[in-house]
Design a protein around this motif. Sequence first.
Motif, PDB file in Angstrom:
ATOM      1  N   LEU A 215       0.837  -1.192   0.000  1.00  0.00           N
ATOM      2  CA  LEU A 215       0.000   0.000   0.000  1.00  0.00           C
ATOM      3  C   LEU A 215       0.870   1.239   0.000  1.00  0.00           C
ATOM      4  O   LEU A 215       1.915   1.291   0.657  1.00  0.00           O
ATOM      5  CB  LEU A 215      -0.911   0.025   1.232  1.00  0.00           C
ATOM      6  N   LYS A 216       0.450   2.237  -0.765  1.00  0.00           N
ATOM      7  CA  LYS A 216       1.133   3.531  -0.773  1.00  0.00           C
ATOM      8  C   LYS A 216       0.088   4.629  -0.889  1.00  0.00           C
ATOM      9  O   LYS A 216      -1.090   4.361  -1.161  1.00  0.00           O
ATOM     10  CB  LYS A 216       2.143   3.600  -1.910  1.00  0.00           C
ATOM     11  N   ARG A 217       0.503   5.857  -0.682  1.00  0.00           N
ATOM     12  CA  ARG A 217      -0.410   6.988  -0.753  1.00  0.00           C
ATOM     13  C   ARG A 217      -1.057   7.067  -2.128  1.00  0.00           C
ATOM     14  O   ARG A 217      -0.409   6.864  -3.148  1.00  0.00           O
ATOM     15  CB  ARG A 217       0.331   8.286  -0.475  1.00  0.00           C
ATOM     16  N   GLY A 218      -2.356   7.371  -2.105  1.00  0.00           N
ATOM     17  CA  GLY A 218      -3.081   7.508  -3.355  1.00  0.00           C
ATOM     18  C   GLY A 218      -3.247   8.961  -3.719  1.00  0.00           C
ATOM     19  O   GLY A 218      -2.506   9.830  -3.275  1.00  0.00           O
ATOM     20  N   GLU A 219      -4.217   9.240  -4.536  1.00  0.00           N
ATOM     21  CA  GLU A 219      -4.556  10.602  -4.938  1.00  0.00           C
ATOM     22  C   GLU A 219      -6.048  10.785  -4.748  1.00  0.00           C
ATOM     23  O   GLU A 219      -6.821  10.091  -5.417  1.00  0.00           O
ATOM     24  CB  GLU A 219      -4.157  10.847  -6.401  1.00  0.00           C
ATOM     25  N   PRO A 220      -6.491  11.656  -3.838  1.00  0.00           N
ATOM     26  CA  PRO A 220      -5.711  12.554  -2.980  1.00  0.00           C
ATOM     27  C   PRO A 220      -4.892  11.823  -1.925  1.00  0.00           C
ATOM     28  O   PRO A 220      -5.112  10.641  -1.671  1.00  0.00           O
ATOM     29  CB  PRO A 220      -6.794  13.440  -2.331  1.00  0.00           C
ATOM     30  N   SER A 221      -3.984  12.547  -1.284  1.00  0.00           N
ATOM     31  CA  SER A 221      -2.963  11.928  -0.436  1.00  0.00           C
ATOM     32  C   SER A 221      -3.507  11.350   0.861  1.00  0.00           C
ATOM     33  O   SER A 221      -2.784  10.637   1.554  1.00  0.00           O
ATOM     34  CB  SER A 221      -1.864  12.951  -0.124  1.00  0.00           C
ATOM     35  N   PHE A 222      -4.763  11.649   1.218  1.00  0.00           N
ATOM     36  CA  PHE A 222      -5.317  11.054   2.440  1.00  0.00           C
ATOM     37  C   PHE A 222      -5.992   9.717   2.150  1.00  0.00           C
ATOM     38  O   PHE A 222      -6.647   9.149   3.016  1.00  0.00           O
ATOM     39  CB  PHE A 222      -6.294  12.018   3.126  1.00  0.00           C
ATOM     40  N   THR A 223      -5.806   9.197   0.937  1.00  0.00           N
ATOM     41  CA  THR A 223      -6.275   7.857   0.601  1.00  0.00           C
ATOM     42  C   THR A 223      -5.071   6.949   0.358  1.00  0.00           C
ATOM     43  O   THR A 223      -3.938   7.424   0.226  1.00  0.00           O
ATOM     44  CB  THR A 223      -7.172   7.874  -0.652  1.00  0.00           C
ATOM     45  N   MET A 224      -5.331   5.642   0.302  1.00  0.00           N
ATOM     46  CA  MET A 224      -4.283   4.663   0.042  1.00  0.00           C
ATOM     47  C   MET A 224      -4.680   3.820  -1.167  1.00  0.00           C
ATOM     48  O   MET A 224      -5.863   3.712  -1.506  1.00  0.00           O
ATOM     49  CB  MET A 224      -4.073   3.755   1.257  1.00  0.00           C
ATOM     50  N   ARG A 225      -3.671   3.214  -1.806  1.00  0.00           N
ATOM     51  CA  ARG A 225      -3.951   2.356  -2.954  1.00  0.00           C
ATOM     52  C   ARG A 225      -2.968   1.192  -2.980  1.00  0.00           C
ATOM     53  O   ARG A 225      -1.879   1.262  -2.394  1.00  0.00           O
ATOM     54  CB  ARG A 225      -3.855   3.143  -4.258  1.00  0.00           C
ATOM     55  N   VAL A 226      -3.365   0.120  -3.655  1.00  0.00           N
ATOM     56  CA  VAL A 226      -2.489  -1.033  -3.847  1.00  0.00           C
ATOM     57  C   VAL A 226      -1.495  -0.707  -4.948  1.00  0.00           C
ATOM     58  O   VAL A 226      -1.859  -0.191  -6.008  1.00  0.00           O
ATOM     59  CB  VAL A 226      -3.302  -2.286  -4.210  1.00  0.00           C
TER      60      VAL A 226
END
Length: 320
Positions: A215-226
């Motif tokens: 997992l890393k930061r998504g867009e926007p940065s307060f979300t996460m993504r695989v």
Amino acid sequence: MTSASNNSLPQNNQSAIAAQPSYVVLPRDSELNGNRFEFVADFLKWKFNQISAEVWAERITQGKVHWQDGNLISATTPYVATKRVYYYREVEFETKVPFKERILFKNDHSIVVFKPHFLPVTPGGNYVNECLIHRVRKTTGIDTVAPAHRLDKDTAGIILLTTKPETRHQYHQLFLDGNIDKRYQAVAKLTKQILSEYQQGELALPQHWTVKNRLKRGEPSFTMRVAEGEANTHSEISLVEIKGEYGLFELSPITGKMHQLRVHMQSLGMPLLDDKFYPELQPKSLDFVNPMQLLAKKLSYIDPVTNQALSFEVEGLSLP
């Protein structure tokens, strides 16, 4: 299913200033990417540029910015690297969360609390004093209360707080070493395949998944993504009950990344019921209805200071 349906309760939104100060450590020159500051005020205007220079000037004039020893900082106070600057977060309107926390246990070094949905643990965004830490500090009279771990604003359940700075690291170490057992419950809409197999008698409960991914930061940065790469998260997830098209899940996060359980459930094709972030970010709402169906239900550990075996559990979720 737990439901925060008291939409008729008054929200009582009003301006607010934090009862407890926040602080920032003044960085060394090597940490400022070429920026140099003669005065503390100039750094604050640069660091927190979402707040206008005029507002910072007003706060400094009003004595709302000071050093750790309480001495006030003026517009011409020199910048001193590595010193702490204390300030008070302010918001024009703070939403009142109409649900109460509940203290489950307290000793000389820690407090175990049930946190309701919608209440953040620490100040952030539109929340200054409407957070668990401020409420518990006010209730107990202990100004040094701090969280030992994270729990999302949208998640309800049990959280461990510490009360003494000198023993705080021992509670943090429980989580770093994996010496604490966290059990969650969640409700989600089942995939068509799982529902079909269950209806045809081809699926026996409990159904179990081991989820490991990066997992890393998504867009926007307060979300996460695989993301691609070596796994940095691990969850054990079991489907234990089915009613209609919904399932009740028991979850054990082996690691503790932000939004880990939410993203892992989404990766299984079953995002949490009423999750406002996943699979798609929903517009912000001040309505205290339809809380996300994730609950930190049980917490077990051996107290690192007293060596006492402790276990706490609250009433679970139910299927709609």
